[in-house]
Design an enzyme around this catalytic site. Structure first.
Site, PDB file in Angstrom:
ATOM      1  N   LYS A 118      -9.770  -2.141   8.822  1.00  0.00           N
ATOM      2  CA  LYS A 118      -8.567  -1.290   8.728  1.00  0.00           C
ATOM      3  C   LYS A 118      -8.465  -0.733   7.316  1.00  0.00           C
ATOM      4  O   LYS A 118      -8.710  -1.472   6.343  1.00  0.00           O
ATOM      5  CB  LYS A 118      -7.312  -2.108   9.078  1.00  0.00           C
ATOM      6  CG  LYS A 118      -6.012  -1.306   8.900  1.00  0.00           C
ATOM      7  CD  LYS A 118      -4.830  -1.919   9.637  1.00  0.00           C
ATOM      8  CE  LYS A 118      -4.133  -3.057   8.912  1.00  0.00           C
ATOM      9  NZ  LYS A 118      -3.554  -2.710   7.602  1.00  0.00           N
ATOM     10  N   GLU A 187       3.652   1.730   9.788  1.00  0.00           N
ATOM     11  CA  GLU A 187       4.533   0.738   9.169  1.00  0.00           C
ATOM     12  C   GLU A 187       5.808   1.379   8.644  1.00  0.00           C
ATOM     13  O   GLU A 187       5.770   2.368   7.902  1.00  0.00           O
ATOM     14  CB  GLU A 187       3.776   0.026   8.023  1.00  0.00           C
ATOM     15  CG  GLU A 187       4.610  -1.060   7.358  1.00  0.00           C
ATOM     16  CD  GLU A 187       3.795  -2.031   6.514  1.00  0.00           C
ATOM     17  OE1 GLU A 187       2.553  -1.992   6.560  1.00  0.00           O
ATOM     18  OE2 GLU A 187       4.439  -2.838   5.799  1.00  0.00           O
TER      19      GLU A 187
HETATM   20  O1  KIV Z   1      -1.838  -6.796   5.653  1.00  0.00           O
HETATM   21  C1  KIV Z   1      -1.127  -6.831   6.669  1.00  0.00           C
HETATM   22  O2  KIV Z   1      -0.649  -7.883   7.104  1.00  0.00           O
HETATM   23  C2  KIV Z   1      -0.873  -5.568   7.360  1.00  0.00           C
HETATM   24  C3  KIV Z   1       0.210  -5.562   8.393  1.00  0.00           C
HETATM   25  C4  KIV Z   1       1.515  -5.504   7.720  1.00  0.00           C
HETATM   26  C5  KIV Z   1       0.038  -4.464   9.364  1.00  0.00           C
HETATM   27  O3  KIV Z   1      -1.482  -4.578   7.071  1.00  0.00           O
END
Ligand code: KIV
Length: 269
Positions: A118, A187
């Site tokens: 991600k 978010e």
């Molecule tokens: O790092 C994380 O936990 C995240 C979530 C808030 C989606 O990116």
């Protein structure tokens, strides 16, 4: 409902969106907790760079390193059989140039055995997204409040409340979809905007503080279990108060040790 699935893949998530089945995602950073989440049939486990906050005690997600993320991710992967495991590329490992981004993503995939990575951002990081996807690595996007940019935002307030930022977010979501991302996290944005994005793109949109009109939800495990206590945004639903339970158990243990009642006869050799 999708039938019993032995392994959640990016294709399964797409099918879930098509069938209007919501996607449940939570963070995990270690083997034991990851196995519990997997046993409970969570769809996606996110090895979030929120590990920087909840595991390492940093104020932001910026300090965590690629090696630390790989350590957390490989621990999680060993505990997961069914869920899709997604790993955050940490701050500073993909923004510089796309070659560095690809090398970082390859290290995560090779050294942890995770299923996907991600990245935070839209148009401005699209070269990195493209290059990682070209190598066959699935990419999840992350728009809205992107914690790695906290020093640019200056505050953790709701993002994209103004039209200009909302339009850019929708444009970024389309760009990420066109590039080939398999899903997007949104978010802390207005619920109406979350719904609009989920209706605009065909890939699953997973929200954290993005309302109920998206295709799934994600929370930081330590927040939803009530291990962290100071962090209380409106979007957080607490399912437990583990901080109290842990402190209660530890106090009982201390009392038993100090009073000499632990161990008793059945607890020794
Ligand atoms: O790092 C994380 O936990 C995240 C979530 C808030 C989606 O990116």
């Amino acid at each position: 409902m999708l039938g019993k699935i032995s392994k959640v893949t990016t294709h399964v998530l797409n099918e879930m969106k098509l069938k209007n089945e919501k996607i449940a995602m939570l963070t995990a950073y270690d083997y034991s907790i990851a196995s519990l989440l997997d046993d409970a049939n969570i769809d996606v486990v996110l090895v979030g760079d929120s590990a920087s906050n909840v595991m390492a005690g940093h104020k932001t997600t910026l300090p965590i390193t690629l090696n630390e993320m790989i350590y957390h991710a490989s621990s999680v992967v060993r505990g997961v059989k069914r869920a899709l495991v997604v790993v955050d590329l940490p701050f500073g490992t993909y923004q510089g140039n796309s070659k560095e981004a690809l090398l970082s993503a390859i290290r995560i995939m090779k050294e942890s055995g995770a299923d996907a990575v991600k990245l935070e951002g839209g148009k401005e990081i699209i070269e990195s997204v493209d290059r990682i996807l070209t190598a066959g690595i699935p990419v999840m996007g992350h728009l809205g409040l992107t914690p790695q940019s906290i020093h640019k935002f200056g505050t953790y307030v709701v993002r994209a409340t103004e039209k200009e930022e909302a339009d850019k977010l929708i444009e970024d979501a389309k760009i990420l979809e066109k590039a080939g991302c398999f899903a997007i996290v949104l978010e802390k944005i207005p619920a109406a905007l979350g719904t609009e994005v989920a209706n605009t793109v065909k890939i699953p949109v997973i929200g954290i503080g993005a309302g109920n009109g998206v295709d799934g939800q994600v929370l930081v495990l330590h927040d939803m279990l009530g291990i962290t206590q100071k962090f209380s945004p409106r979007f957080l639903r607490r399912y437990n108060n583990l901080a109290e339970q842990i402190k209660f158990s530890v106090s009982a243990y201390i009392n038993d040790v100090k009073s000499g009642s632990f161990p008793n006869e059945r607890e020794q050799y």
